[in-house]
Scaffold this motif. Structure first.
Motif, PDB file in Angstrom:
ATOM      1  N   MET A 453      11.506   1.369   0.341  1.00 30.45           N
ATOM      2  CA  MET A 453      11.375   2.249   1.497  1.00 30.45           C
ATOM      3  C   MET A 453       9.915   2.659   1.616  1.00 30.45           C
ATOM      4  O   MET A 453       9.321   3.134   0.656  1.00 30.45           O
ATOM      5  CB  MET A 453      12.236   3.485   1.282  1.00 30.45           C
ATOM      6  N   LEU A 454       9.371   2.396   2.795  1.00 28.05           N
ATOM      7  CA  LEU A 454       7.967   2.747   3.011  1.00 28.05           C
ATOM      8  C   LEU A 454       7.891   3.719   4.178  1.00 28.05           C
ATOM      9  O   LEU A 454       8.380   3.437   5.269  1.00 28.05           O
ATOM     10  CB  LEU A 454       7.129   1.497   3.310  1.00 28.05           C
ATOM     11  N   VAL A 455       7.304   4.858   3.906  1.00 24.74           N
ATOM     12  CA  VAL A 455       7.145   5.859   4.958  1.00 24.74           C
ATOM     13  C   VAL A 455       5.672   5.941   5.307  1.00 24.74           C
ATOM     14  O   VAL A 455       4.836   6.231   4.448  1.00 24.74           O
ATOM     15  CB  VAL A 455       7.644   7.243   4.478  1.00 24.74           C
ATOM     16  N   MET A 456       5.357   5.647   6.550  1.00 24.43           N
ATOM     17  CA  MET A 456       3.958   5.699   6.973  1.00 24.43           C
ATOM     18  C   MET A 456       3.777   6.912   7.871  1.00 24.43           C
ATOM     19  O   MET A 456       4.357   7.000   8.941  1.00 24.43           O
ATOM     20  CB  MET A 456       3.597   4.402   7.702  1.00 24.43           C
ATOM     21  N   GLU A 477       7.265  -6.953   5.852  1.00 26.07           N
ATOM     22  CA  GLU A 477       8.586  -7.462   6.207  1.00 26.07           C
ATOM     23  C   GLU A 477       9.527  -7.515   4.998  1.00 26.07           C
ATOM     24  O   GLU A 477      10.727  -7.655   5.157  1.00 26.07           O
ATOM     25  CB  GLU A 477       8.463  -8.845   6.840  1.00 26.07           C
ATOM     26  N   LYS A 478       8.938  -7.437   3.818  1.00 27.56           N
ATOM     27  CA  LYS A 478       9.782  -7.498   2.617  1.00 27.56           C
ATOM     28  C   LYS A 478      10.307  -6.132   2.216  1.00 27.56           C
ATOM     29  O   LYS A 478      11.044  -6.014   1.237  1.00 27.56           O
ATOM     30  CB  LYS A 478       8.973  -8.087   1.464  1.00 27.56           C
ATOM     31  N   VAL A 479       9.921  -5.112   2.948  1.00 25.72           N
ATOM     32  CA  VAL A 479      10.361  -3.760   2.605  1.00 25.72           C
ATOM     33  C   VAL A 479      11.701  -3.492   3.262  1.00 25.72           C
ATOM     34  O   VAL A 479      11.906  -3.815   4.439  1.00 25.72           O
ATOM     35  CB  VAL A 479       9.322  -2.722   3.060  1.00 25.72           C
ATOM     36  N   GLY A 480      12.602  -2.877   2.516  1.00 24.05           N
ATOM     37  CA  GLY A 480      13.959  -2.672   3.013  1.00 24.05           C
ATOM     38  C   GLY A 480      14.043  -1.696   4.169  1.00 24.05           C
ATOM     39  O   GLY A 480      14.677  -1.970   5.172  1.00 24.05           O
TER      40      GLY A 480
END
Lengths: 1083, 463
Positions: A453-456, A477-480
């Motif tokens: 999970m990436l939060v920007m 694109e590989k981040v869920g």
């Protein structure tokens, strides 16, 4: 639609656009069986409008969005800007303006009683804060009936002192930008806040046992104490989560250098008031750094000359400063410098080493400098520095290699400047990291599948801004679960599952630190126009407080910080903070650090190696990357005020360009506006060439921030018309060439393509005449016409009247028309000090905001129709390859015998008894004769309908005290007549009857107020107490083209330089004509 | 006092004509069936006129921004064309008024259509000052009329002087032309076979019966109008030149402008009369009335005024140098060396060099060459106005404000469109009104005037 099972989990990368573009009937045939199935299972909606809806086909979604437009990806490409605005505004109106004024229910209170202080027609000012690249500047926001209409500096704030930069002025436009994202988007469709919260919560719960493994946060520079506390809390809750940072144009090398020099991160800040001698090495600290507004004010205080003598500080101490610039490309600092040494980037580093050696800050070695000029120059500088130990200042920061910066630290230390002109503090940035390393680690983890999970947060746009070699988009694109929070739908949003619109700073509660650490508070002037969320509100979701507003979050933090735990005490303290806009005494104290032993030695070795390599490949062109002076790293790309603001020095608008010096261009056979293919490390980019005098041999510059493929709703396709609000610039994406090992400079190959790309420049428009460069011809003519008068401090001390003797002022009675007696009442006038104008252009944007000046778009700028009432003229002087550069702000001169007035057939421009050259828009029929007859060409004509008179957003933004001009009428600088009238009304109310003069120095024009260097003063020239009257009495005062007997009310103070006599003599010996020019013409 | 032999003058009308043939010949042009070429010519002109209307519609919808005007060049095609058309009009007034007062009988065969040309050119010119306004619907604010705003126009502005000059000029020209038409309209009324045209021409002739009283009144009115029109020839273009000369801009601010503009106007006007008369005399077989003498005379006027204009160009440069004013000097340096130098070279060729062939009789007597020279001069006079308006504005005082100008397609469409308007009106005129004054021609047919009848074959006798 969030519960729609049909689309969940589908990869949406880059697909939303394609889906949206499909029209009903063109897509997949309706699957009736599936619909029947859904109806039977009651999984779909209970009530339905069509089979399409039931099937939740993309076509129906598409139709729905067309019917109720929410974002513009749904409009066909190429829709005209005007068309979009009309549609957008119509849709806003149709939607009952719910998007605009969505308010929490409990706050809706009818005006049964008039709210205190809110008086229609009278603005209120609130102290708040705007940030730029993470750093705060305190501002006062003007509010008319709840609508922010203008930004002013906060005089009590150390980063502002009442002035602002152009970014702060333009923040207003971003607030009202209809391109801002206006809804939560999930997988390309409308989402909800609760949906977001529940999805995040589910993901967090899943990660909880792993300690938050796979949770990543990406932000820009964070200085906010509240935000930092929140992030720390999250990191405590999820110890395996990580916080990454990426500020594309941030202090990467500064950070690395501090680490090397001191073994720890520090923030360097400067005290220009103490600096007698300044050596600015490849530095933009004066005009581009987080503290630039303050720095410029302090710098100017030491550069002013009054009555033939340095004005110095208010206490009368200190002489005029002397500025040396060593650089590869012209900086704004250079336009107010005394000497400049132009060297290619590698040689600049060599110069730093030589300087360090000469001052004993680095071990001696063989001769480092390449030529005699540099050597002589160095000697003079060293002498000057040694004579000013402790009061000198070496500026060398981000654009120098860490090795060279280590030496700069060492030199400042050797000169005893630390603690005096140079102050080291703990880092202002919270929990500082090396951004490049941080981003690199993130990408590596994403590629390794370690990021779930990436939060920007906070408008970071790494897909666009990350160095090209990292391949951020692919890794992403590989981040869920990918979440982005930002003001605009941008390149990164297209890759994200969630996009949460950000609240603008004028809509937010929050806090941030200024360049010196001072904590500044953001308070909202208006509820979020488009339902945006602040960073704290997003982070609160991660702490299980999804419905806590940013006000409570900020207050909750400060309850733990402000003195007095008793609620009553806190309220008083908090009120004080809000009133001041800052938390008092939070400036970071100086710390004692010393350059580590051996650091200088290592740095010297590195520089020598680099120099040897560079000298071996002399003809290789070095491409420098720089943040753009108007749109920075691209974050302001949809701000049309900044897009159309002529960039200081190049005077380009709407585009960046590959900027080369004339000699380099000639060697490569390149012409202006020719397209070339740039190759850096195998990556290619097409860019247009612009030739700018004053660039080092074999050095090219390409600024960041252009070539955006998506900002907000608009793509980069051409539009014929530009409305009041933003638009994406065109230009060339420098990030495509920028790699993580070469953030600021890279060797480049340039190949001619031979196509042409038009660039919109506001000065000379680069028409080439047979004699060569138009710029040069213009400069020669400006010199002969004495447009810019200049002298040196030395010449002035011999003869204070040297400028007065040059003036060609016609006699008092040389006019056919009867003289008017202006000696009664007020007489308005302005004076502009050319010695301190850095060309930063915040005055232009301030004028634009104050006076409702429209933006015209690139095509109209190309046609020569920009509308700025105030422009900054730029002239080169001397050698084409290494000229001096002068700035000259030009507002209306308000001539007492104005040539525009006699020729107007309908008397639409007339003179007031206070000496204002007034423009009566209602009376103007648009013959343009006045403009033709204006020798200063300050009048601006509405050739087309430039002002947006229909959009409700524009209507909210406009200054209600200034008419919005229609097409076909002339306009120009009014000396902010609305402010004059306002001040008159105030004084009439306050004063005794019959005593209605405006109190001394209480009235400022917008340009004057915004000017960081206090180069502009305005006031009553009938009254000696006004500052302007004193300036006008100065021996440096002169009128522009006064030989025409126009009797301008705007006058200039001649530009004074303070050259080193040794270098001046050397220059004279080298170039006889230059000597003659200096001694005869201007000294 | 020795008896001076009266200098020989070639006849104004070719021999063999009497009053009847003159009347027949001229009125037949109107009363005959319309020739096919007329439809073609009028069709093309009308098409151009439609282009004009289209351009103007777009202009009114969008604003003057569709043109190339900008900062610093606030005036472009509109003002260039205005001055150009006004200039063209001048020949008509000069021929009809000044030559009448000077009793130059040769003017008789060309004055009618020269006056018509004046009228149509002024119509074309008159639209530009209105169209070029940012808010053309408020053009009437330039007139001094009582209004609730309590505002007069600014009488210091040359644009207000323009309003008076041009409107007076248009009025007097129209009156003069119409008064001159009255006896001929009566002739046409009498000769029309068609009831409709009898009524139309009958209305136009205002009950003219040719009585002595009528003739007496007519002569008086015509002479008075000629007297009124005469100063206008000088004043209109003088005032137009003030638009520039009053300005402060280098390249505009010059005392030489009034005389040099007037000469230029007459120059351009005669070029246009030649341009029109050469094809017309062939088309309608009017070589007997518009003779080689006429063409020669007009060529001589062109040569003379052309030289005055050339003198003006030289003096501009001389005074720029002599003034010692650097800005002024740079403006003129820039004319030769700057980005618009080809316009200036073109202007010098067209207005200064090309007409010099008219010194030679061979060229003066060749309709082809005269037509060509007249065409070149017309282009040259347009370029002159371009150079004055554009180059001066594009390089004025502050180098930072220098800029370039180029007309857009809309500029060209509207310019060509006014040529269409001009030609359309002209085609209508030659079809429905006598293009040569019948009754005046009758007065100069040999035997009816003091002019000696030479008899024999008509020959050009050099003098």
């Amino acid at each position: 639609m969030d519960s729609d099972p049909g689309v969940t989990g589908k990869g949406v990368t880059g697909k939303c656009g394609a889906e949206a573009a499909r029209r009903p009937g063109e897509g997949e045939p309706l699957d009736v069986a599936a619909v029947r199935e859904r109806l039977r299972e009651k999984k779909g909606p209970e009530f339905w409008r069509s089979l399409d809806e039931l099937a939740v086909t993309p076509e129906f979604e598409d139709l729905l969005h067309r019917e109720f437009p929410r974002h513009v990806t749904e409009w066909p490409e190429g829709v005209s800007r005007r068309g979009f605005l009309q549609l957008a505004s119509a849709s806003l109106a149709l939607a009952g303006l719910t998007g605009c004024t969505k308010q929490p229910l409990e706050k809706i209170v009818p005006y049964v009683r008039q709210p205190e202080q809110v008086i229609p027609g009278r603005p209120l000012f609130f102290a708040t804060t705007l940030t730029h690249a993470g750093y705060a500047m305190g501002v006062l926001a003007e509010s008319h009936l709840g609508r922010p209409t203008k930004i002013e500096g906060n005089p009590d704030h150390p980063a502002s002192l009442g002035a602002t930069d152009a970014y702060a002025q333009a923040a207003l436009l971003t607030l009202y930008d209809p391109d801002r994202s206006q809804e939560i988007v999930r997988n390309g469709r409308t989402g909800t806040w609760s949906g977001f919260a529940s999805e995040v919560n589910a993901a967090l719960r899943a990660r909880q046992p792993l300690g938050g493994e796979g949770i990543r946060l990406l932000t820009g520079t964070v200085t906010s104490p509240t935000l930092t506390a929140q992030i720390r809390e999250i990191l405590t809750r999820f110890p395996n989560a990580r916080w990454h940072r990426w500020e594309p144009a941030g202090g990467h090398q500064e950070h690395a250098a501090a680490q090397r020099a001191f073994g720890r991160p520090v923030t360097t800040r400067y005290d220009f008031t103490k600096a007698d001698v300044i050596v600015s090495i490849q530095s933009e600290a004066l005009t581009q750094s987080p503290g630039n507004v303050r720095y410029q004010r302090d710098f100017a205080a030491r550069r002013r000359v009054r009555g033939g003598h340095p004005a110095g500080l208010p206490d009368g101490s200190a002489a005029m400063n002397r500025v040396y610039c060593v650089e590869s490309v012209p900086t704004s600092t250079m336009t107010v410098s005394d000497h400049r040494l132009l060297l290619p980037p590698a040689e600049v580093e060599g110069f730093v080493l030589a300087l360090a050696q000469a001052l004993g800050a680095a071990p001696a070695s063989n001769t480092v400098l390449a030529d005699a000029k540099s050597t002589a120059w160095l000697q003079a500088v060293v002498e000057d520095l040694q004579a000013h130990r402790g009061t000198s200042l070496i500026l060398g920061d981000e654009y120098l290699s860490p090795a060279a910066q280590v030496l700069v630290h060492a030199i400042n230390q050797a000169l005893g400047n630390v603690g005096s002109t140079v102050i080291y503090t703990d880092p202002v940035e919270s929990d500082p990291v090396d951004h490049m390393e941080s981003l690199r680690a993130l990408v590596a983890d994403m590629n390794a599948g370690r990021v779930e999970m990436l939060v920007m947060l906070g408008s970071v746009n790494p897909v666009y801004t990350a160095p090209a070699d990292l391949g951020f988009a692919k890794a992403l694109e590989k981040v869920g679960l990918r979440i982005q929070h930002g003001l605009y739908m941008d390149e990164t949003s297209e890759y994200c599952h969630w996009h949460i619109p950000a609240a603008h700073e004028l809509e937010s509660w929050g806090d941030a630190r200024a360049f010196d650490g001072t904590v500044s508070v953001l308070q909202p002037l208006i509820d979020p126009l488009f339902g945006g969320k602040t960073e704290s509100e997003i982070l609160a979701v991660f702490s299980d407080r999804p419905d806590t507003g940013s006000h409570d979050l900020v207050q909750a933090y400060w309850k733990t910080q402000l003195p007095g735990q008793v609620p009553k005490d806190f309220d008083a303290a908090w009120q004080a903070v809000l009133h001041d806009g800052l938390v008092q005494n939070t400036q970071l104290p100086p710390i004692g650090v010393a350059v580590a032993g051996g650091a200088a030695q290592a740095a010297a070795g590195e520089i020598l190696a680099g120099l040897a390599e560079a000298r071996a490949q002399k003809d290789r062109v070095t491409l420098l990357f720089r943040p753009d002076p108007t749109i920075h790293d691209g974050r302001y790309a949809s701000n049309s005020w900044l897009q159309e603001l002529p960039k200081p020095i190049t005077k380009l608008t709407w585009d960046n360009a590959l900027v080369l010096g004339p000699a380099t261009a000639q060697r490569l056979g390149l012409k202006v506006e020719e397209t070339v293919e740039l190759t850096v490390d195998g990556r290619k980019l097409k860019a247009a060439v612009w030739i700018l005098p004053g660039q080092a041999e074999s050095t090219a510059v390409l600024t960041l921030g252009y070539g955006r493929t998506r900002t907000g709703h608009l793509d980069a396709s051409g539009r014929e018309d530009v409305g009041v609000n933003g638009a994406v610039g065109r230009g060339f994406n420098a990030y495509a060439l920028r790699t993580s090992n070469a953030l600021w400079a890279a060797p480049v190959e340039i190949r001619r393509i031979g196509e042409r790309y038009q660039l919109a420049c506001t000065q000379n428009h680069h028409a080439l005449d047979p004699q060569g460069n138009e710029d040069q011809l213009a400069s020669v003519e400006a010199e002969r016409r004495e447009v810019i008068r200049k002298t040196t401090l030395a010449a002035l001390s011999k003869d204070t009247a040297v400028i007065q003797e040059e003036r060609e002022k016609p006699g008092e009675h040389d006019t056919l028309y009867p003289q008017y007696d202006y000696s009664k009442g007020h007489a308005w006038g302005m004076a502009i000090d050319l010695s301190v104008c850095t060309g930063c252009s915040s005055c232009i944007t301030a004028c634009q905001a104050e006076n409702n000046i429209p933006v015209v778009g690139k095509d109209q700028v190309l046609a020569g129709r920009e509308m700025h009432w105030l422009r900054i003229d730029r002239y080169f002087e001397g050698d084409m390859d290494d000229p001096q550069i002068h700035n000259q702000p030009i507002p209306c001169m308000h001539c007492e015998t104005a040539p525009c007035e006699v020729v107007c057939p309908v008397a639409a421009t007339t003179h007031s008894h206070e000496g204002l050259n007034d423009m009566v828009y209602n009376r103007c029929v648009g013959t343009r004769y006045c403009s033709n007859n204006c020798p200063y060409k300050v009048r601006r004509f509405n050739f087309l309908r430039y002002s947006d008179r229909t959009s409700p957003l524009a209507a909210m933004m406009y200054n209600p005290d200034v008419t919005v001009r229609m097409r076909g009428v002339m306009e120009k600088c009014t000396y902010c007549v609305q402010r004059i009238e306002q001040a008159k009304i105030e004084s009439k109310i306050d004063d005794d009857p019959g005593h209605e003069k405006i109190p001394v120095n209480t009235l400022q024009t917008a340009c004057q107020q915004a000017c960081p260097t206090h180069a502009i003063v305005f006031g009553d020239i009938n009254d000696k107490a006004w500052e302007v009257t004193q300036w006008k009495a100065d021996p440096l005062n002169y009128g522009l083209l006064e030989e025409l007997n126009t009797r301008p009310r705007t006058t200039y103070l001649a530009k004074v330089r303070n050259p080193n006599p040794r270098l001046e003599a050397a220059a004279g010996a080298e170039d006889g004509s230059a000597e003659e020019r200096t001694s005869h013409g201007h000294s | 006092m020795a008896t001076l032999e009266k200098p020989y003058k070639p006849p104004v009308v070719a021999p063999g004509h009497d009053t009847a043939t003159v009347t027949d010949k001229i009125s037949s042009v109107v009363l005959q069936r319309t020739p096919k070429w007329w439809f073609i010519g009028f069709g093309i002109s009308f098409l151009l006129l439609m282009g004009f209307l289209f351009g103007v519609t777009w202009l009114l919808l969008k604003g003057v921004g569709i043109w190339g005007v900008n900062q610093p060049v606030g005036w472009g095609f509109a003002i260039i064309n205005f001055v150009w058309w006004i200039g063209i009009g001048h020949a008509g007034t000069l021929i009809s008024a000044i030559l009448l007062l000077l009793r130059q009988e040769w003017r008789t065969s060309i004055n009618r259509f020269a006056e018509a040309m004046t009228l149509f050119a002024v119509a074309c010119a008159g639209m530009y000052p209105v169209l070029h306004l940012g808010r053309p619907w408020l053009a009437y604010w330039l007139f001094p009329y009582p209004n609730t705003m309590g505002m007069w126009p600014n009488f210091r502005s040359p644009l207000v002087w323009d309003v008076f000059a041009v409107s007076t000029y248009a009025t007097v020209s129209a009156l003069f032309w119409y008064v001159g038409l009255i006896p001929d309209l009566a002739t046409l009324r009498d000769r029309s076979k068609n009831r409709f045209w009898q009524i139309v021409y009958g209305f136009g002739s205002m009950g003219w019966r040719g009585s002595a009283a009528h003739w007496h009144n007519y002569e008086t009115a015509y002479l008075l109008l000629a007297g009124l029109a005469t100063p206008l020839v000088i004043s209109v273009h003088t005032v137009v030149s003030f638009d520039f000369a009053i300005g402060i801009i280098p390249g505009w601010h010059a005392t030489i402008f009034p005389p040099y503009f007037v000469a230029g106007a007459i120059y351009a006007g005669f070029a246009m009369v030649l341009l029109l008369s050469i094809p017309l005399r062939v088309a309608f077989g009017l070589q007997d009335f518009i003779t080689m003498r006429h063409l020669q005379n007009m060529a001589k006027v062109m040569l003379a005024t052309g030289l005055i204009v050339l003198y003006g160009y030289i003096m501009e440069f001389f005074f720029a140098w002599y003034s010692g004013n650097h800005v002024e000097q740079f403006t003129f340096w820039s004319r030769i060396n700057g980005p618009y130098r080809w316009h200036w070279y073109g202007l010098i060729f067209c207005n200064g060099v090309a007409p010099q062939v008219l010194w030679l009789r061979r060229f003066r007597t060749s309709p082809f060459w005269l037509f060509l020279v007249a065409l070149i001069v017309s282009v040259g006079m347009w370029l002159e106005r371009f150079v004055i308006v554009v180059t001066s504005l594009s390089r004025d005082f502050l180098p930072s404000s220098w800029g370039m100008y180029a007309g857009t397609k809309w500029d060209w469409m509207i310019y060509v469109g006014t040529i269409g308007l001009f030609l359309s009106l002209l085609f209508l005129f030659i079809r429905f009104l006598p293009m040569i004054s019948i009754f005046e021609m009758r007065t100069i047919v040999p035997g009816t005037t003091g002019e000696p009848s030479l008899g024999g074959e008509y020959t050009e006798v050099p003098r």
